[in-house]
Design an enzyme around this catalytic site. Sequence first.
Site, PDB file in Angstrom:
ATOM      1  N   ARG A 137      24.576  15.385  -8.686  1.00  0.00           N
ATOM      2  CA  ARG A 137      24.698  16.302  -9.815  1.00  0.00           C
ATOM      3  C   ARG A 137      23.551  16.141 -10.815  1.00  0.00           C
ATOM      4  O   ARG A 137      23.171  17.086 -11.501  1.00  0.00           O
ATOM      5  CB  ARG A 137      26.044  16.059 -10.493  1.00  0.00           C
ATOM      6  CG  ARG A 137      26.478  17.176 -11.416  1.00  0.00           C
ATOM      7  CD  ARG A 137      27.919  16.984 -11.868  1.00  0.00           C
ATOM      8  NE  ARG A 137      28.276  18.001 -12.833  1.00  0.00           N
ATOM      9  CZ  ARG A 137      29.158  18.969 -12.628  1.00  0.00           C
ATOM     10  NH1 ARG A 137      29.783  19.056 -11.479  1.00  0.00           N
ATOM     11  NH2 ARG A 137      29.414  19.842 -13.560  1.00  0.00           N
ATOM     12  N   TYR A 140      20.409  18.416 -11.472  1.00  0.00           N
ATOM     13  CA  TYR A 140      20.470  19.472 -12.493  1.00  0.00           C
ATOM     14  C   TYR A 140      20.442  18.864 -13.898  1.00  0.00           C
ATOM     15  O   TYR A 140      19.619  19.247 -14.724  1.00  0.00           O
ATOM     16  CB  TYR A 140      21.740  20.291 -12.279  1.00  0.00           C
ATOM     17  CG  TYR A 140      21.870  21.483 -13.198  1.00  0.00           C
ATOM     18  CD1 TYR A 140      21.011  22.574 -13.083  1.00  0.00           C
ATOM     19  CD2 TYR A 140      22.862  21.526 -14.166  1.00  0.00           C
ATOM     20  CE1 TYR A 140      21.136  23.675 -13.929  1.00  0.00           C
ATOM     21  CE2 TYR A 140      22.999  22.626 -15.003  1.00  0.00           C
ATOM     22  CZ  TYR A 140      22.134  23.702 -14.883  1.00  0.00           C
ATOM     23  OH  TYR A 140      22.265  24.779 -15.718  1.00  0.00           O
ATOM     24  N   ASP A 141      21.337  17.881 -14.152  1.00  0.00           N
ATOM     25  CA  ASP A 141      21.402  17.262 -15.488  1.00  0.00           C
ATOM     26  C   ASP A 141      20.055  16.682 -15.900  1.00  0.00           C
ATOM     27  O   ASP A 141      19.521  16.967 -16.964  1.00  0.00           O
ATOM     28  CB  ASP A 141      22.386  16.076 -15.517  1.00  0.00           C
ATOM     29  CG  ASP A 141      23.765  16.421 -15.024  1.00  0.00           C
ATOM     30  OD1 ASP A 141      24.085  17.607 -14.941  1.00  0.00           O
ATOM     31  OD2 ASP A 141      24.532  15.481 -14.734  1.00  0.00           O
ATOM     32  N   GLY A 143      17.197  17.101 -14.377  1.00  0.00           N
ATOM     33  CA  GLY A 143      16.160  18.131 -14.318  1.00  0.00           C
ATOM     34  C   GLY A 143      16.044  18.850 -15.651  1.00  0.00           C
ATOM     35  O   GLY A 143      14.951  19.028 -16.201  1.00  0.00           O
ATOM     36  N   VAL A 182      34.152  28.259 -11.942  1.00  0.00           N
ATOM     37  CA  VAL A 182      35.601  28.290 -12.110  1.00  0.00           C
ATOM     38  C   VAL A 182      36.114  29.711 -12.371  1.00  0.00           C
ATOM     39  O   VAL A 182      37.088  30.141 -11.730  1.00  0.00           O
ATOM     40  CB  VAL A 182      36.043  27.280 -13.205  1.00  0.00           C
ATOM     41  CG1 VAL A 182      35.521  27.622 -14.594  1.00  0.00           C
ATOM     42  CG2 VAL A 182      37.540  27.147 -13.219  1.00  0.00           C
ATOM     43  N   ASN A 185      35.540  31.974  -9.194  1.00  0.00           N
ATOM     44  CA  ASN A 185      36.439  31.548  -8.116  1.00  0.00           C
ATOM     45  C   ASN A 185      37.876  32.004  -8.376  1.00  0.00           C
ATOM     46  O   ASN A 185      38.509  32.601  -7.508  1.00  0.00           O
ATOM     47  CB  ASN A 185      36.442  30.019  -7.984  1.00  0.00           C
ATOM     48  CG  ASN A 185      35.378  29.528  -7.009  1.00  0.00           C
ATOM     49  OD1 ASN A 185      34.552  30.308  -6.541  1.00  0.00           O
ATOM     50  ND2 ASN A 185      35.378  28.234  -6.725  1.00  0.00           N
ATOM     51  N   PRO A 269      32.379  16.410 -15.300  1.00  0.00           N
ATOM     52  CA  PRO A 269      32.725  15.992 -16.669  1.00  0.00           C
ATOM     53  C   PRO A 269      34.199  16.255 -17.002  1.00  0.00           C
ATOM     54  O   PRO A 269      34.740  17.301 -16.661  1.00  0.00           O
ATOM     55  CB  PRO A 269      31.802  16.854 -17.533  1.00  0.00           C
ATOM     56  CG  PRO A 269      30.648  17.179 -16.644  1.00  0.00           C
ATOM     57  CD  PRO A 269      31.233  17.329 -15.275  1.00  0.00           C
TER      58      PRO A 269
HETATM   59  N1  UDP Z   1      36.655  24.037 -10.952  1.00  0.00           N
HETATM   60  C1  UDP Z   1      37.903  24.145 -10.347  1.00  0.00           C
HETATM   61  N2  UDP Z   1      38.043  25.036  -9.333  1.00  0.00           N
HETATM   62  C2  UDP Z   1      37.043  25.832  -8.912  1.00  0.00           C
HETATM   63  C3  UDP Z   1      35.771  25.729  -9.540  1.00  0.00           C
HETATM   64  C4  UDP Z   1      35.612  24.821 -10.549  1.00  0.00           C
HETATM   65  O1  UDP Z   1      38.863  23.433 -10.706  1.00  0.00           O
HETATM   66  O2  UDP Z   1      37.274  26.635  -7.984  1.00  0.00           O
HETATM   67  C5  UDP Z   1      36.493  23.088 -12.067  1.00  0.00           C
HETATM   68  C6  UDP Z   1      35.320  22.136 -11.896  1.00  0.00           C
HETATM   69  O3  UDP Z   1      35.726  20.966 -11.212  1.00  0.00           O
HETATM   70  C7  UDP Z   1      34.936  21.852 -13.337  1.00  0.00           C
HETATM   71  C8  UDP Z   1      35.263  23.153 -14.060  1.00  0.00           C
HETATM   72  O4  UDP Z   1      36.183  23.843 -13.220  1.00  0.00           O
HETATM   73  O5  UDP Z   1      35.749  20.830 -13.862  1.00  0.00           O
HETATM   74  C9  UDP Z   1      34.052  24.039 -14.319  1.00  0.00           C
HETATM   75  O6  UDP Z   1      33.350  24.160 -13.121  1.00  0.00           O
HETATM   76  P1  UDP Z   1      32.091  25.136 -12.973  1.00  0.00           P
HETATM   77  O7  UDP Z   1      31.540  24.921 -11.609  1.00  0.00           O
HETATM   78  O8  UDP Z   1      32.464  26.522 -13.360  1.00  0.00           O
HETATM   79  O9  UDP Z   1      31.073  24.653 -14.095  1.00  0.00           O
HETATM   80  P2  UDP Z   1      30.573  23.212 -14.568  1.00  0.00           P
HETATM   81  O10 UDP Z   1      31.049  23.126 -15.977  1.00  0.00           O
HETATM   82  O11 UDP Z   1      31.175  22.137 -13.711  1.00  0.00           O
HETATM   83  O12 UDP Z   1      29.107  23.299 -14.427  1.00  0.00           O
END
Ligand code: UDP
Length: 306
Positions: A137, A140-141, A143, A182, A185, A269
């Site tokens: 991860r 990205y962080d 970077g 999130v 999805n 996080p």
């Molecule tokens: N997440 C989830 N289900 C999903 C996609 C993401 O529970 O289908 C959780 C993910 O583990 C994180 C949060 O939602 O805790 C936000 O994820 P996202 O990938 O949108 O952005 P991030 O803040 O992690 O870059």
Amino acid sequence: MKILITGGNGFIGSNLTKLLLESNHQVIVIDNFYSSKENNFQDNKFTFINHDIINEMPNIECDLIFHLACPASPKVYLKDTLYTLDVNYIGTKNVLDFAKIKSIPVVFSSTSEIYGDPHISPQDEQYTGNVYPPSLRSSYDEGKRVAETLMYNYHINHRVPIQIVRLFNTYGPKMDPDDGRVVSNFIMQGLNKEPMSIYGDGSQTRSLCYIDDITSALYKLIIQWPAYEAPINLGNNHEMKIIDIANFISESLNIEKNYIYKELPEHDPKTRKPDNNKARKLLKWKPKISLKDGIEKTIEYFKNLD
Ligand code: UDP
């Protein structure tokens, strides 16, 4: 103004392009379609250049750069972590070398990810973060962190005018339905009558900001130039647990709650909430779109995708 947007075909970039064109600016978009589909634009009132910023910048005349180009969702930036690092370091360096030659300002979209898995909440701009470098991860962080450092050092050494903005979780129309985030999805799973995938127990938090609130802040920033130089958080401080976001989206879609629990990704996080007081004060800005309105608009967008 004639404004260059790197990554201008992406989610933030295409929404920003629309706002700038509506506000009568000229826009030049650079993109290589690494993390966006080719049909993000409905109109063609801007110049498009297919270019990967890890190569030297083409010679373009412009007055200001929004440097947004970078794979941004975990699913996409983890696909090729070395490329993610290249875009952030080599790409940002190319953009800054170009800005230096042209003597033009650069606004850089950094991210709340630079705070990592934070030990404080909310996160203000002074917080130095909690990132673990030898992890996937962190491509990205770290970077984005080194890109911020490059911005700062080009400003100090070459007097390039800069502004760094740290964007917190943003959602809305033009999000890629497949990028694994999130909101996209949960909405797509709900629309397809599939269970929503909750990672971990869903107790981790995020604070969701509607795209129009972010683009209006970016616009205010450039019309209120000169830059403030130190980074500014941009995001909505309405913090929610992921499970509550799933509940909210289920209710908005008017469907039964149907969840499947999956493993929490490494170094995901546990909390994220911006302290956005600096943006409120300096830009005289605050997020205006409620979660209800924002999610409804986003659902409409996803429903009408081809
Ligand atoms: N997440 C989830 N289900 C999903 C996609 C993401 O529970 O289908 C959780 C993910 O583990 C994180 C949060 O939602 O805790 C936000 O994820 P996202 O990938 O949108 O952005 P991030 O803040 O992690 O870059």
